[in-house]
Design a protein around this motif. Structure first.
Motif, PDB file in Angstrom:
ATOM      1  N   VAL A  32       0.807  -1.220   0.000  1.00  0.00           N
ATOM      2  CA  VAL A  32       0.000   0.000   0.000  1.00  0.00           C
ATOM      3  C   VAL A  32       0.841   1.271   0.000  1.00  0.00           C
ATOM      4  N   ILE A  33       2.089   1.197   0.450  1.00  0.00           N
ATOM      5  CA  ILE A  33       3.029   2.320   0.372  1.00  0.00           C
ATOM      6  C   ILE A  33       4.313   1.790  -0.232  1.00  0.00           C
ATOM      7  N   ASN A  34       4.775   2.429  -1.316  1.00  0.00           N
ATOM      8  CA  ASN A  34       5.893   1.886  -2.083  1.00  0.00           C
ATOM      9  C   ASN A  34       7.012   2.924  -2.237  1.00  0.00           C
ATOM     10  N   ASN A  35       8.094   2.739  -1.491  1.00  0.00           N
ATOM     11  CA  ASN A  35       9.285   3.586  -1.596  1.00  0.00           C
ATOM     12  C   ASN A  35       8.923   5.068  -1.598  1.00  0.00           C
ATOM     13  N   PHE A  36       8.266   5.497  -0.546  1.00  0.00           N
ATOM     14  CA  PHE A  36       7.728   6.859  -0.458  1.00  0.00           C
ATOM     15  C   PHE A  36       8.745   7.787   0.194  1.00  0.00           C
ATOM     16  N   ASN A  37       9.023   8.902  -0.473  1.00  0.00           N
ATOM     17  CA  ASN A  37       9.976   9.899   0.031  1.00  0.00           C
ATOM     18  C   ASN A  37       9.362  11.292  -0.047  1.00  0.00           C
ATOM     19  N   ILE A  38       9.486  12.038   1.043  1.00  0.00           N
ATOM     20  CA  ILE A  38       8.987  13.411   1.027  1.00  0.00           C
ATOM     21  C   ILE A  38       9.652  14.198   2.155  1.00  0.00           C
ATOM     22  N   ASP A  39       9.982  15.462   1.895  1.00  0.00           N
ATOM     23  CA  ASP A  39      10.494  16.388   2.904  1.00  0.00           C
ATOM     24  C   ASP A  39       9.457  17.482   3.112  1.00  0.00           C
ATOM     25  N   ALA A  92       0.858  16.803  -2.683  1.00  0.00           N
ATOM     26  CA  ALA A  92       1.486  15.534  -3.051  1.00  0.00           C
ATOM     27  C   ALA A  92       0.395  14.606  -3.574  1.00  0.00           C
ATOM     28  N   VAL A  93       0.469  14.249  -4.847  1.00  0.00           N
ATOM     29  CA  VAL A  93      -0.528  13.385  -5.479  1.00  0.00           C
ATOM     30  C   VAL A  93      -0.035  11.938  -5.401  1.00  0.00           C
ATOM     31  N   ILE A  94      -0.908  11.055  -4.872  1.00  0.00           N
ATOM     32  CA  ILE A  94      -0.529   9.653  -4.649  1.00  0.00           C
ATOM     33  C   ILE A  94      -1.439   8.746  -5.451  1.00  0.00           C
ATOM     34  N   ARG A  95      -0.866   7.698  -6.004  1.00  0.00           N
ATOM     35  CA  ARG A  95      -1.622   6.666  -6.698  1.00  0.00           C
ATOM     36  C   ARG A  95      -1.041   5.299  -6.342  1.00  0.00           C
ATOM     37  N   LYS A  96      -1.865   4.431  -5.801  1.00  0.00           N
ATOM     38  CA  LYS A  96      -1.456   3.067  -5.451  1.00  0.00           C
ATOM     39  C   LYS A  96      -0.182   3.052  -4.616  1.00  0.00           C
ATOM     40  N   GLY A  97      -0.119   3.953  -3.641  1.00  0.00           N
ATOM     41  CA  GLY A  97       1.004   3.989  -2.723  1.00  0.00           C
ATOM     42  C   GLY A  97       2.267   4.615  -3.252  1.00  0.00           C
ATOM     43  N   VAL A  98       2.228   5.161  -4.469  1.00  0.00           N
ATOM     44  CA  VAL A  98       3.405   5.757  -5.095  1.00  0.00           C
ATOM     45  C   VAL A  98       3.188   7.256  -5.264  1.00  0.00           C
ATOM     46  N   LEU A  99       4.168   8.051  -4.856  1.00  0.00           N
ATOM     47  CA  LEU A  99       4.103   9.503  -5.052  1.00  0.00           C
ATOM     48  C   LEU A  99       4.250   9.823  -6.530  1.00  0.00           C
ATOM     49  N   GLN A 100       3.236  10.460  -7.106  1.00  0.00           N
ATOM     50  CA  GLN A 100       3.245  10.801  -8.518  1.00  0.00           C
ATOM     51  C   GLN A 100       3.895  12.158  -8.785  1.00  0.00           C
ATOM     52  N   GLN A 101       3.588  13.126  -7.925  1.00  0.00           N
ATOM     53  CA  GLN A 101       4.125  14.477  -8.112  1.00  0.00           C
ATOM     54  C   GLN A 101       3.895  15.275  -6.843  1.00  0.00           C
ATOM     55  N   ILE A 102       4.858  16.100  -6.486  1.00  0.00           N
ATOM     56  CA  ILE A 102       4.681  17.045  -5.381  1.00  0.00           C
ATOM     57  C   ILE A 102       5.165  18.406  -5.839  1.00  0.00           C
ATOM     58  N   ASP A 103       4.302  19.407  -5.685  1.00  0.00           N
ATOM     59  CA  ASP A 103       4.641  20.763  -6.129  1.00  0.00           C
ATOM     60  C   ASP A 103       3.565  21.712  -5.610  1.00  0.00           C
ATOM     61  N   THR A 104       3.693  22.982  -5.932  1.00  0.00           N
ATOM     62  CA  THR A 104       2.657  23.937  -5.573  1.00  0.00           C
ATOM     63  C   THR A 104       1.388  23.613  -6.366  1.00  0.00           C
ATOM     64  N   PRO A 105       0.225  23.999  -5.852  1.00  0.00           N
ATOM     65  CA  PRO A 105      -1.015  23.752  -6.609  1.00  0.00           C
ATOM     66  C   PRO A 105      -0.961  24.293  -8.030  1.00  0.00           C
ATOM     67  N   ARG A 106      -0.406  25.480  -8.211  1.00  0.00           N
ATOM     68  CA  ARG A 106      -0.344  26.085  -9.548  1.00  0.00           C
ATOM     69  C   ARG A 106       0.519  25.259 -10.498  1.00  0.00           C
ATOM     70  N   GLU A 107       1.682  24.836 -10.031  1.00  0.00           N
ATOM     71  CA  GLU A 107       2.584  24.075 -10.891  1.00  0.00           C
ATOM     72  C   GLU A 107       1.982  22.724 -11.267  1.00  0.00           C
ATOM     73  N   ILE A 108       1.324  22.085 -10.325  1.00  0.00           N
ATOM     74  CA  ILE A 108       0.702  20.791 -10.618  1.00  0.00           C
ATOM     75  C   ILE A 108      -0.423  20.958 -11.635  1.00  0.00           C
ATOM     76  N   TYR A 109      -1.184  22.041 -11.502  1.00  0.00           N
ATOM     77  CA  TYR A 109      -2.284  22.286 -12.438  1.00  0.00           C
ATOM     78  C   TYR A 109      -1.769  22.601 -13.837  1.00  0.00           C
ATOM     79  N   LEU A 110      -0.730  23.438 -13.900  1.00  0.00           N
ATOM     80  CA  LEU A 110      -0.220  23.876 -15.198  1.00  0.00           C
ATOM     81  C   LEU A 110       0.698  22.848 -15.848  1.00  0.00           C
ATOM     82  N   TYR A 111       1.446  22.106 -15.030  1.00  0.00           N
ATOM     83  CA  TYR A 111       2.445  21.188 -15.565  1.00  0.00           C
ATOM     84  C   TYR A 111       2.363  19.818 -14.904  1.00  0.00           C
TER      85      TYR A 111
END
Length: 333
Positions: free
Chosen positions: A18-25, A205-224
């Motif tokens: 359920v959590i796969n090699n998850f890294n975040i600061d 931080a957007v997560i799918r199936k226990g894997v971090l897909q992307q972490i960024d500001t809301p604007r950056e995630i929306y635009l890119y």
């Protein structure tokens, strides 16, 4: 206040990882939102940070202190649950002070902490009431107050607004934002609601199936968005995703374009279609159009004053500079 560092975290239930090699600061004082569909592992991750769930592999630091093996009460972290978890036989003051009493804090200090938290949350007049005498929003404020009085190094919040009605959720989102600005306490917030994530988080931080897909500001995630999953999950309505083949490369790709980046025009253009349905939301109308070019449905954001009828034939003008291209692996290129 403290930063939270998660390194190579893993968790399985039987054969289900359920959590796969998850890294975040998470920076000191930052408000991070974990968002993803139900079952993606975000609440499990939160419980691992709090100490309520064991860790199979990896490390969790509060500042420079490894907290993997500390019991929850020793982690200096306060958690706010979806269910409020208030004691029904205690009044508000007793609920908020219960944890402090267990720590053998003096009555004067308890009274000072509870009254200060109650004033911050504007519930001073509720201190003698029992939970059954409170509204949902009031109960959530009491749950927040119980966490605040502990003066924790970090807050963990597990979908705290999901039991509230839509109007109250909007109000409480604003209040939580103001509270964080006031307290400046590091916060890790879990939700399945991408609108909550985008309006509340310093970073998402957007997560799918226990894997971090992307972490960024809301604007950056929306635009890119980094990949097709993030592109389709973030945004309401979601990004249009159109499958096709680039002739020069003879390979399958996906084009992504958001509803606001397609204009309905009266002049003949390269894209055209037929209106299948429209949704009027006051200031905006979302028009669902069956297109000839892509053999699918596109959603377009139009002016709320404009009216559309099923079967209308219309032309579309996409803003090509706002298009995204994803490769066969689903990654943005």
């Amino acid at each position: 206040m403290s930063k939270i560092v998660i390194k190579n975290l893993e968790k399985s239930f039987g054969e289900n990882k359920v959590i796969n090699n998850f890294n975040i600061d998470i920076h000191d004082g930052e408000f991070i939102v974990l968002v993803g569909p139900s079952g993606c592992g975000k609440s499990t991750l939160l419980r691992m940070v709090s100490g309520l769930e064991s860790i199979d592999q990896g490390e969790i630091f509060l500042d420079t202190k490894l907290i993997n093996n500390l019991i929850p009460s020793k982690r200096e972290i306060a958690m706010v649950f979806q269910s409020y978890a208030l004691y029904p036989h205690m009044n508000v003051f007793e609920n908020m002070s219960f944890g402090l009493k267990m720590e053998k804090i003096s009555k004067n200090e308890i009274s000072e902490k509870v009254n200060h938290a109650a004033a911050t949350l504007q519930i001073e007049d509720l201190l003698e009431r029992k939970p059954k005498q409170l509204s949902g929003g009031q109960r959530q404020r009491v749950a927040m107050g119980r966490a605040i009085v502990r003066s924790p190094q970090a807050f963990l919040m597990d979908e705290p607004l999901s039991n509230l009605d839509a109007k109250l959720r909007v109000q409480m989102r604003a209040e939580l934002g103001q509270l964080h600005a006031q307290l400046e306490t590091t916060t890790l917030y879990v939700t399945h609601d991408q609108v909550e994530a985008m309006t509340m988080g310093d970073r998402v931080a957007v997560i799918r199936k226990g894997v971090l897909q992307q972490i960024d500001t809301p604007r950056e995630i929306y635009l890119y968005p980094k990949n097709i999953f993030v592109a389709g999950f973030i945004g309401s309505p979601k990004m249009n995703l159109i499958s096709g083949e680039i002739a020069a490369k003879h390979s399958a790709h996906t084009i992504g374009i958001r509803p606001e980046h397609i204009t309905i025009t009266d002049e003949e253009s390269e894209w055209s279609g037929e209106v299948k349905m429209s949704e009027s939301l006051g200031s905006d109308t979302f028009v669902h159009i069956e297109t000839k070019e892509f053999n699918g449905i596109l959603t377009v954001r139009a002016d709320g004053e404009r009216r559309f009828t099923r079967g209308d034939k219309i032309f579309l003008n996409p803003k090509k500079e706002n298009m995204h291209l994803f490769n066969e692996k689903g990654e943005r290129i």
